[in-house]
Design a protein around this motif. Structure first.
Motif, short mmCIF file in Angstrom:
data_model
loop_
_atom_site.label_atom_id
_atom_site.label_comp_id
_atom_site.label_asym_id
_atom_site.label_seq_id
_atom_site.Cartn_x
_atom_site.Cartn_y
_atom_site.Cartn_z
N MET A 102 44.27 42.07 32.07
CA MET A 102 45.41 42.68 31.51
C MET A 102 45.08 42.63 29.90
O MET A 102 44.74 41.95 29.49
CB MET A 102 46.73 41.58 31.64
CG MET A 102 47.75 42.13 32.18
SD MET A 102 49.55 41.27 32.47
CE MET A 102 49.09 39.40 32.76
N ALA A 103 45.23 43.84 29.46
CA ALA A 103 45.14 44.21 28.09
C ALA A 103 46.24 44.23 27.37
O ALA A 103 47.46 44.65 27.72
CB ALA A 103 44.33 45.52 27.99
N ARG A 162 50.10 45.93 38.18
CA ARG A 162 51.11 45.42 39.14
C ARG A 162 51.97 44.28 38.66
O ARG A 162 51.46 43.53 37.43
CB ARG A 162 50.32 44.90 40.52
CG ARG A 162 50.83 43.59 40.83
CD ARG A 162 49.92 43.39 42.14
NE ARG A 162 50.47 41.96 42.44
CZ ARG A 162 50.22 41.23 43.48
NH1 ARG A 162 49.08 41.33 44.28
NH2 ARG A 162 51.03 40.04 43.37
N ILE A 163 53.19 44.24 38.95
CA ILE A 163 54.04 43.31 38.48
C ILE A 163 54.81 42.65 39.87
O ILE A 163 55.00 43.40 40.84
CB ILE A 163 54.98 43.86 37.55
CG1 ILE A 163 55.74 42.66 36.89
CG2 ILE A 163 56.11 45.27 38.08
CD1 ILE A 163 56.53 43.22 35.44
#
Length: 168
Positions: A1-2, A21-22
């Protein structure tokens, strides 16, 4: 994750991230569908008498013709059905269910999907701008709750009611 920075909100600092994705997890609350009867015998007798009086009044009335006020009428009727059930007034509950079923089924025929507006609207007996998409959450909420109560006690009509209630 950036990470792409952050900003302040009333809830505190929020970080901006990019993700592919979440996932959210939330427990589903149990919603009570009925009412709990009052245990005090004097108060219970008063409530039962009021239920009988309200039941007789409903049975003597003609439902309103407009989609909103008729929906509100159905909502009150659905509450009476649940209360009659909670208090063991089976004759009243049965009469009220018959009344709801008699008027509810044809009332659903007042709705139609409008291809131009891309929504379900009151095709007749519209009130408060329903035909323009106004207040559908109020209008249709009465019908959804009343339909759920009707199907709870008369599951055999679910298939008939479900398509229009799902549209709502």
């Amino acid at each position: 994750m950036a990470s792409f920075g952050s900003y302040s909100t009333v809830y505190g600092r929020l970080d901006l991230v990019r993700a592919d994705r979440i996932e959210f997890r939330q427990s589903r609350p149990e919603l009570p569908i009925g009412f709990k009867p009052v245990s005090d015998s004097v108060e219970r007798a008063k409530i039962e008498e009021s239920l009988r009086t309200d039941s007789q009044r409903y049975q003597a009335e003609t439902p309103p013709s407009g989609v909103y006020f008729r929906g509100a009428w159905f909502g009150g009727l659905a509450s009476l059905i649940l209360l009659a059930d909670a208090y063991g007034l089976e004759d009243e509950r049965s009469k009220l269910l018959d009344l709801l079923e008699t008027h509810f089924r044809p009332a659903l025929g007042d709705f139609a999907y409008d291809d131009t507006k891309k929504m379900l609207i009151a095709a007749k007996n519209s009130e408060f701008g329903n035909e323009k998409g106004n207040d559908h959450h109020f209008h249709y909420g009465y019908y959804l709750r009343s339909g759920a109560v009707l199907v709870q006690y008369r599951p055999e009509i679910r298939g008939e009611l479900e398509p229009i209630l799902n549209e709502m």
